[in-house]
Design an enzyme around this catalytic site. Sequence first.
Site, PDB file in Angstrom:
ATOM      1  CG  ASP A 187      -1.864   1.125   1.291  1.00  0.00           C
ATOM      2  OD1 ASP A 187      -2.154   1.723   0.237  1.00  0.00           O
ATOM      3  OD2 ASP A 187      -2.312   1.458   2.411  1.00  0.00           O
ATOM      4  CG  ASN A 428       4.395  -4.165   7.476  1.00  0.00           C
ATOM      5  OD1 ASN A 428       4.126  -3.803   8.617  1.00  0.00           O
ATOM      6  ND2 ASN A 428       3.555  -4.022   6.458  1.00  0.00           N
ATOM      7  CD  GLU A 429      -0.269  -5.339   7.721  1.00  0.00           C
ATOM      8  OE1 GLU A 429      -0.698  -5.334   6.560  1.00  0.00           O
ATOM      9  OE2 GLU A 429      -0.847  -4.776   8.652  1.00  0.00           O
ATOM     10  CE1 TYR A 493      -4.561   0.977  10.065  1.00  0.00           C
ATOM     11  CE2 TYR A 493      -3.608  -1.222  10.050  1.00  0.00           C
ATOM     12  CZ  TYR A 493      -3.480   0.142   9.863  1.00  0.00           C
ATOM     13  OH  TYR A 493      -2.270   0.685   9.486  1.00  0.00           O
ATOM     14  CD  GLU A 529       1.090  -0.405   9.562  1.00  0.00           C
ATOM     15  OE1 GLU A 529      -0.066  -0.497   9.119  1.00  0.00           O
ATOM     16  OE2 GLU A 529       2.103  -0.743   8.919  1.00  0.00           O
ATOM     17  CD1 TRP A 574      -1.295   3.424   8.119  1.00  0.00           C
ATOM     18  CD2 TRP A 574       0.869   3.132   8.571  1.00  0.00           C
ATOM     19  NE1 TRP A 574      -0.638   3.278   6.921  1.00  0.00           N
ATOM     20  CE2 TRP A 574       0.692   3.101   7.167  1.00  0.00           C
ATOM     21  CE3 TRP A 574       2.166   2.980   9.088  1.00  0.00           C
ATOM     22  CZ2 TRP A 574       1.755   2.916   6.287  1.00  0.00           C
ATOM     23  CZ3 TRP A 574       3.208   2.792   8.209  1.00  0.00           C
ATOM     24  CH2 TRP A 574       2.995   2.762   6.823  1.00  0.00           C
ATOM     25  CE  LYS A 594      -6.019   3.338   7.229  1.00  0.00           C
ATOM     26  NZ  LYS A 594      -5.819   3.071   5.789  1.00  0.00           N
TER      27      LYS A 594
HETATM   28  C1  BDP Z   1      -1.257  -2.017   6.896  1.00  0.00           C
HETATM   29  C2  BDP Z   1       0.029  -1.894   6.114  1.00  0.00           C
HETATM   30  C3  BDP Z   1       0.276  -0.460   5.628  1.00  0.00           C
HETATM   31  C4  BDP Z   1      -1.000   0.112   5.058  1.00  0.00           C
HETATM   32  C5  BDP Z   1      -2.029   0.158   6.162  1.00  0.00           C
HETATM   33  C6  BDP Z   1      -3.369   0.756   5.707  1.00  0.00           C
HETATM   34  O1  BDP Z   1       1.132  -2.336   6.867  1.00  0.00           O
HETATM   35  O2  BDP Z   1       1.305  -0.469   4.676  1.00  0.00           O
HETATM   36  O3  BDP Z   1      -0.805   1.377   4.503  1.00  0.00           O
HETATM   37  O4  BDP Z   1      -2.284  -1.145   6.590  1.00  0.00           O
HETATM   38  O5  BDP Z   1      -4.243  -0.010   5.343  1.00  0.00           O
HETATM   39  O6  BDP Z   1      -1.883  -3.192   6.561  1.00  0.00           O
HETATM   40  O7  BDP Z   1      -3.497   1.966   5.711  1.00  0.00           O
END
Ligand code: BDP
Length: 618
Positions: A187, A428-429, A493, A529, A574, A594
């Site tokens: 992303d 990452n992820e 999230y 994040e 984030w 974000k």
């Molecule tokens: C996470 C990712 C990040 C994305 C963020 C998002 O690590 O790179 O930008 O979510 O969805 O999954 O804003």
Amino acid sequence: MIKSLFYSITGWLFFCHLLMAQPHPKDIALFPQENPNRSISDLSGIWEFKKDPENIGIKNQWFNGLTETRSIAVPGSWNEQFTDSRDYLDAVWYQTEAFVPENWSDEEVWIRFGSVNYHATVWVNGQQLGIHEGGHLPFAFDISKVTKTGEKNTIVVRVENKLKPSRVPTGDVPNGFFSNYPKSNFDFFPYAGINRKVWLYTLPKKGKISDITVKTNFEKTTGKVTVAIEKVGAVKSGEVILTGDKNSITKSFKFSKGKATVEIDVPQVNLWSIENPFLYDLKVVIKDNDDPLDQYQLPIGIRTVAVNEKTILLNGEPVFLKGFGKHEDFPIFGRGVANPVIVKDYALLKWIGANSYRTSHYPYDEEYYRMADREGILIIDEIPAVGLFFHGDKNDVAERQRMCKQYLEELYYRDKNHPSVIMWCVANEPFPEKINFSIEGGEPTDPDSIVAFQELFDLIRSLDNTRLTTLVGVMGGPLEWIGLADVVCINRYWGWYAQSGEIAKGAAVLNQEIEGLYSAFKKPIIVSEFGVDTYPGMHAEQPEMFTEEYQKEFIKAYLDVADSKEYVTGMHIWAFADFKTTQGIVRFGGMNYKGVFTRDRKPKMAAHYLKERWTKEE
Ligand code: BDP
């Protein structure tokens, strides 16, 4: 016939010789420096540029000189400098002329690229020097044999940034998670080109310092500094001089098998910390009789990093990380290094009361780390392993693993002497094959993936036993992956992608999940994040998704959960600033909103809230 065979064989051998000369990251670890034994020349400026959409440049020998070019700024991504190339990621060619002074003829001459994204081939005066794959980390070549001193030399670079499943980060993934354009499996926008500075520099031919590794510790009031030095050439001895805070300590050393280790005790040590980022000056000199052959100067911070069941410890004291995930991203420059943006970002980190950030999702320009050393900002240093996955083509999986190992080595050798770097992040992820965004998680984990991550942790731990390690886990991702790390990092999230519009419910899920994670691992946790898209200037009297009020309330709810748990050792929002990403239905105007600051670094409501909360806590 025999003659042409001879030429093609010797030509091929010469070509192989040049390619084989590609140095290991260890041999280019020391950043170019100007001093009585070393010279540098910064090649930043306007270069020539040409796209090669049909990929005919190599066949047509464009490395001997480009025609019909346009101008481009280096450093800088190419995507936003023109009006016709935003989504272009295929081959391009760069060219510049570099004058090399006559008095460099007695030296080794090198060329160094801070970052070229993604695949680079370099020629000097028509001779191919080598290839480098992977963005965001430096590479360099010894060009002494092909350089003409006292005149101009032609430098040509072919670059391409095709999105492929075999690359890291990955792209063009069949049935990938993102359905976006360009087809990145991550992303952020895949900015391409010569993104960081290009240097010519010299190293002394008769003998040179090839590497310096500094490790620090302390006992009561005495600092303990271990300096490991490596050299090339016949030189036998040298000295290390450490100065700062009324100390000046000189220690002589002798090389054995090309290496020397010097232990220095620093009385009444001034420890490096967030509040007091004190830097000593370390100088290494190697000598031939009494003449210095080479020298190198390094600012060093004396500090320790450790971890217990509940918290990260800096100099033995608990530390709570307040900060952000960031990006190297700015209009027009793209991912190109822009020093005013670096300075501004540190000013804003200080203004808001942050003490740390993660270099999501790739290593940043060296200047960020030098600033962090001076400013007392802690860094979680991440390789570009974003969105890895282990299903699908096995050759691709193996190739990605090879790249991850290369990145880790390059990262370690580049950043190992920065006191600000406290943790290495190996991914990452990463994504399991089937994911459902709930705390119950998806399918059982593929055992090969655990072996793969264990290899990455083993590699970085074998290189460095003085810092922590982590892997950042995705919502609904398997516990086995994050459990391999020293510190559990999770991106969450709840209240955005799930429980949308319901902040309190999202916070309750977070609360339940981190209690479960702690009882499973007994390791400190960072929420690495958490955030929500926030369109600047959009408001509602009751918090509503995309408004500034919603972002503020979401952040507040998450920080309150963290405050109630003594084993949460950091909260990284984030994101620091809005940033450009690829086009898709959840990314309005190709942007991720974000940020707590806008893309041009204006505070949103949440930034004022954080400033109040974080600076009060101090
Ligand atoms: C996470 C990712 C990040 C994305 C963020 C998002 O690590 O790179 O930008 O979510 O969805 O999954 O804003």
